[in-house]
Scaffold this motif. Structure first.
Motif, mmCIF file in Angstrom:
data_model
loop_
_atom_site.group_PDB
_atom_site.id
_atom_site.type_symbol
_atom_site.label_atom_id
_atom_site.label_comp_id
_atom_site.label_asym_id
_atom_site.label_seq_id
_atom_site.Cartn_x
_atom_site.Cartn_y
_atom_site.Cartn_z
ATOM 1 N N SER A 1 1.156 -1.570 0.110
ATOM 2 C CA SER A 1 -0.400 -0.022 0.197
ATOM 3 C C SER A 1 0.458 1.484 -0.050
ATOM 4 O O SER A 1 1.930 1.375 0.820
ATOM 5 N N LEU A 2 0.550 2.477 -0.525
ATOM 6 C CA LEU A 2 1.456 3.544 -1.430
ATOM 7 C C LEU A 2 0.876 4.774 -0.688
ATOM 8 O O LEU A 2 0.452 5.517 -1.685
ATOM 9 N N PRO A 3 -0.030 5.030 0.082
ATOM 10 C CA PRO A 3 -1.289 6.115 0.537
ATOM 11 C C PRO A 3 -0.724 7.780 0.131
ATOM 12 O O PRO A 3 -1.891 8.319 0.307
ATOM 13 N N HIS A 4 0.586 8.101 -0.106
ATOM 14 C CA HIS A 4 0.969 8.772 0.306
ATOM 15 C C HIS A 4 1.943 9.201 -1.390
ATOM 16 O O HIS A 4 2.600 10.564 -1.030
ATOM 17 N N ASN A 5 1.279 8.208 -2.201
ATOM 18 C CA ASN A 5 2.116 8.640 -3.394
ATOM 19 C C ASN A 5 1.687 9.421 -4.326
ATOM 20 O O ASN A 5 2.182 10.111 -5.408
ATOM 21 N N GLY A 6 0.091 9.612 -4.281
ATOM 22 C CA GLY A 6 -0.748 10.825 -5.189
ATOM 23 C C GLY A 6 -0.041 11.705 -5.142
ATOM 24 O O GLY A 6 -0.050 12.453 -3.609
ATOM 25 N N SER A 7 -0.253 12.480 -6.157
ATOM 26 C CA SER A 7 0.017 14.205 -5.731
ATOM 27 C C SER A 7 -0.899 15.197 -6.389
ATOM 28 O O SER A 7 -0.361 16.486 -6.597
ATOM 29 N N VAL B 1 -0.739 -4.788 -5.105
ATOM 30 C CA VAL B 1 -0.062 -2.576 -5.009
ATOM 31 C C VAL B 1 -1.161 -2.443 -5.178
ATOM 32 O O VAL B 1 -2.460 -1.822 -6.573
ATOM 33 N N ILE B 2 -1.296 -1.299 -3.666
ATOM 34 C CA ILE B 2 -3.002 -0.390 -4.794
ATOM 35 C C ILE B 2 -2.170 0.790 -4.119
ATOM 36 O O ILE B 2 -0.850 1.197 -3.006
ATOM 37 N N LYS B 3 -1.884 2.510 -4.550
ATOM 38 C CA LYS B 3 -1.591 3.616 -4.887
ATOM 39 C C LYS B 3 -2.818 4.729 -5.533
ATOM 40 O O LYS B 3 -3.764 3.800 -5.820
ATOM 41 N N PRO B 4 -2.840 6.234 -4.486
ATOM 42 C CA PRO B 4 -3.762 7.124 -4.401
ATOM 43 C C PRO B 4 -3.326 7.458 -5.906
ATOM 44 O O PRO B 4 -2.302 7.781 -6.342
ATOM 45 N N PHE B 5 -4.357 8.577 -6.813
ATOM 46 C CA PHE B 5 -3.773 9.811 -7.607
ATOM 47 C C PHE B 5 -4.062 11.014 -6.884
ATOM 48 O O PHE B 5 -3.276 11.872 -7.209
ATOM 49 N N ALA B 6 -4.660 10.933 -5.443
ATOM 50 C CA ALA B 6 -4.667 12.240 -5.177
ATOM 51 C C ALA B 6 -3.632 12.284 -3.968
ATOM 52 O O ALA B 6 -2.954 11.635 -3.328
ATOM 53 N N VAL C 1 -2.141 -13.190 5.094
ATOM 54 C CA VAL C 1 -1.238 -12.250 4.495
ATOM 55 C C VAL C 1 -0.270 -11.078 4.884
ATOM 56 O O VAL C 1 -1.147 -10.818 6.314
ATOM 57 N N VAL C 2 0.346 -11.024 4.149
ATOM 58 C CA VAL C 2 1.385 -9.457 4.731
ATOM 59 C C VAL C 2 0.764 -8.065 4.118
ATOM 60 O O VAL C 2 1.092 -8.094 2.540
ATOM 61 N N LEU C 3 0.821 -6.843 4.321
ATOM 62 C CA LEU C 3 0.086 -6.437 4.238
ATOM 63 C C LEU C 3 1.607 -5.147 4.268
ATOM 64 O O LEU C 3 2.107 -4.816 6.058
ATOM 65 N N TRP C 4 2.255 -4.315 3.410
ATOM 66 C CA TRP C 4 3.862 -3.669 3.559
ATOM 67 C C TRP C 4 3.172 -2.032 2.944
ATOM 68 O O TRP C 4 2.442 -1.875 2.188
#
Length: 265
Positions: free
Chosen positions: A16-22, A60-65, A142-145
């Motif tokens: 999970s990449l929750p702060h990837n969005g810009s 892999v999950i990532k936001p746009f915002a 499951v492992v959440l990274w």
């Protein structure tokens, strides 16, 4: 704007990449000061940094915002994660350097915040929870990274220079002791990077909320000092530096996969 993208993998690992969005919608950007419109506190390039995880079979999950729209790693009720310490909230109003995000009188009100939670926060969390459920149903465990990064020096949030690699497991509550020990051992074996375990960054809302090792979900957060893979002033991605730290991250993810498979009923 689509709230997120989700790549569904074939292994018991979700990155999970929750702060990837810009991205910041135009109507919100118009209310912000110029520097904030650049989403300067983004976890820059983490999607590129973790792209190799797909080849390992990870989801892999990532936001746009941007986190300036709404911070996906904060509880939706807005309560603090680190009481007594400086931190930014569910809908931040200050930058990491302490400067204001919004023009005077343009700050989000309660209705605005609630709307952002509905439009951006809830869809991401529904998708994240759904993917965890899918993987757990298939593999039993499951492992959440949680993949994060931040400038190496942010005086508002911590003193001095941040260690290169910062593992967080909510002081051991979000991850089984055995898995935490094996991941920590990877850091202890390498000699190129400084590290901390449950130091200033113990894991945000996602790690704390979804990490339930007794129920088959281990959650680990890695907060990475950005100078290890990018130029912190220009925000330029540095592939050679990134490749070096990817080797260490990759080894930790392999340990996570081994742990999930070993403990599968």
């Amino acid at each position: 704007m689509i709230p997120y993208t989700l790549h569904r993998g074939t292994a018991p690992l979700l990155v999970s990449l929750p702060h990837n969005g810009s991205a910041i919608p135009d109507d919100m950007a118009a209310r912000m000061k110029r520097r904030a419109r650049g989403s300067v506190d983004t976890d820059w390039h983490v999607a590129e940094l973790y792209d190799f995880a797909r080849d390992m079979g990870a989801s892999v999950i990532k936001p746009f915002a941007s986190r300036f729209v709404v911070d996906l790693n904060r509880p939706s009720d807005g309560h603090l994660l680190y009481p007594g310490k400086n931190e930014t909230g569910l809908v931040p109003t200050v930058l990491f350097d302490g400067r204001e995000i919004y023009r005077p009188g343009a700050e989000p009100d309660a209705a605005d915040i609630a709307d952002r939670v509905e439009r951006w926060w809830k869809p991401y969390h529904q998708a994240l929870a759904g993917e965890l459920a899918r993987l757990k149903a298939e593999f039993g465990r499951v492992v959440l990274w949680e993949g994060h990064s931040i400038r190496s020096e942010v005086p508002m949030l911590f003193e001095g220079r941040l260690p290169d690699l910062n593992l967080g497991t909510a002081d051991g509550a979000s991850c089984s002791p055995g898995l935490q020990a094996r991941v920590t051992a990877v850091l202890e074996r390498q000699e190129d990077y400084s590290f901390a375990v449950n130091g200033r960054f113990k894991g945000g809302y996602i790690t704390r909320h979804y990490g339930r090792p007794a129920e088959g979900v281990d959650a680990i957060q890695l907060e990475l000092a950005q100078l290890n893979y990018m130029d912190e002033d220009s925000f330029e991605y540095l592939p050679k530096k990134a490749a070096q730290v990817q080797m260490v991250i990759g080894e930790m993810l392999r340990v996570c996969l081994e742990g999930a498979r070993a403990l599968t009923p």
